[in-house]
Design an enzyme around this catalytic site. Structure first.
Site, PDB file in Angstrom:
ATOM      1  CG  ASP A 218      35.953  24.752  21.420  1.00 16.18           C
ATOM      2  OD1 ASP A 218      35.128  25.007  22.309  1.00 16.18           O
ATOM      3  OD2 ASP A 218      35.911  23.726  20.714  1.00 16.18           O
TER       4      ASP A 218
ATOM      5  CB  CYS B 277      31.450  23.614  26.511  1.00 16.35           C
ATOM      6  SG  CYS B 277      32.936  23.050  27.381  1.00 16.35           S
TER       7      CYS B 277
END
Length: 396
Positions: A300, A340
């Site tokens: 992430d 993201c």
């Protein structure tokens, strides 16, 4: 008389589809001399009314739409109505997750351009990133106090994008008092410590809530590697999912200290958790050289691309870390990988991960797609509101 913007012929199409942005190149002429964040009326080349917007003289996005209703007044009542609608849309999600931390307003996706508001227990944390949001800061606070009279309001507009709007970064109390300690929120039965004053963004990444819950399903009896862990919340779900072990990796010691406290306040098994202060790229290569293998890897990373010029480099970065992640997975292991970067198209991200598998000499099965949690909605006219892409992959 209010100021007005008239568009070039043919440049009204996006506005008629209710997209909220007017770019500088679309403007034919202006009437009046609006100031930073002032409200302007938008007309097409034939003088037909299109929208009410806030003016931003320094930005390529020269105006952002508040309303397509000519009779609307941009005042505290306007913001209260929009914020109440946003809260109402989230009620089922809040109830289902037992959430005391959630995104209340997601900017353009909630028809409030440049305004992000997260609720952390009794704190409302605002990021005001457009000239119009800054101009109406007082109105926004009045609206928030009407809806949440018990809450403090704190501003975290300390991001570089404000400079594109001709604004300085700013932080501080807008109403009430500043927090003197981390705020504890709850999601899905877990307690999480949030540093409103010094944490990333508004203090915490609420958007990964569903992805954290997904990890719990791939944790039982597994050795889990949680990369770019920040305050270790993926690790909490792994521990609750009865993992064998979890290694939380981040370059920030304060974040890792918070990650450890998060394990402790949830009474989870701290002996299964390790907290490693290290550069993820270097550590992945070290594990590969050592032949160390994991059952589950969470990848992430922070945003790799802020603009289109950085997209090619971002693809290389995503490919590199995913390739090595696959090389340190046991056969049949699980990779949860995310981007993201809003500029990274979902299909492009999938292609990058697939290419990483080819370079790693692995077979890849995509089991699930993940994206931003439901309190981060996407308005129909504003597809740019979709930014968080995730894949759950089995690697052989």
């Amino acid at each position: 008389m209010s100021s007005a913007i008239y568009l070039e012929a043919g440049r009204e199409k996006a506005l008629k589809r209710k997209h909220p942005w007017i770019f500088s190149k679309a403007i034919k002429k202006m009437k009046g001399k609006p100031g930073l964040g002032d409200t302007v009326d938008i007309y097409d080349a034939n003088g037909q009314f299109l929208a009410i917007a806030s003016y931003s003289p320094h930005s390529q996005i020269r105006a952002r739409v508040w309303s397509f209703d000519q009779n609307e007044t941009i005042d505290p009542a306007f913001f209260e109505k929009r914020i109440r609608r946003a809260l109402d849309a989230r009620q089922a999600v809040i109830k289902a997750g037992g959430l005391t931390g959630f995104r209340l307003v997601a900017a353009e996706s909630d028809y409030l351009p440049g305004i992000t508001i997260d609720k952390f227990d009794n704190y409302l944390v605002c990021q005001l990133l457009s000239a119009g949001a800054e101009r109406h800061k007082g109105d926004i606070v009045i609206a928030l106090r009407a809806i949440f009279p018990e809450c403090n309001v704190y501003e975290r507009s300390d991001v570089d994008v404000r400079t594109k709007e001709g604004l300085e970064p700013t932080v501080g109390v807008l109403h009430g008092v500043a927090p003197t300690a981390p705020v504890i929120i709850e999601e899905n039965g877990l307690k999480i410590e949030v540093d409103i004053i010094g944490g990333h963004k508004t203090g915490f990444y609420l958007d990964q809530r569903d992805s954290r819950a997904a990890l719990e399903r791939f944790s039982e009896g597994n050795d889990v590697l949680n990369c770019f862990c920040y305050t270790g919340t993926f690790g909490l779900y792994a521990l609750r999912g009865n993992c064998k072990s979890v290694i939380n990796v981040d370059v920030s010691q304060p974040a890792l200290d918070t990650a450890k406290r998060n394990v402790e306040i949830n009474n989870l098994d701290l002996t299964k958790a390790e907290f490693v202060k290290q550069d993820v790229f270097k550590l992945l290569r070290q594990y590969r050289e050592e032949g160390r293998l994991f059952d589950t890897v969470v990848m992430d990373p922070p945003k790799f691309a802020d603009n289109k010029a950085q997209l090619t480099g971002a693809c290389r970065g995503y490919k590199d870390i995913n390739m090595i992640a696959m090389q340190i997975l046991k056969p049949g292991g699980t990779l949860l990988t995310f981007s993201c970067s809003g500029l990274m198209d979902q299909n492009l991200f999938q292609k990058v991960v697939a290419d990483a598998a080819l370079d790693a000499g692995k077979d890849l099965l995509i089991m699930e797609r993940l994206n931003q949690a439901a309190d981060h909605p996407i308005s129909g006219p504003y597809p740019e509101g979709f930014y968080l892409k995730g894949l759950v992959c089995k690697v052989y």
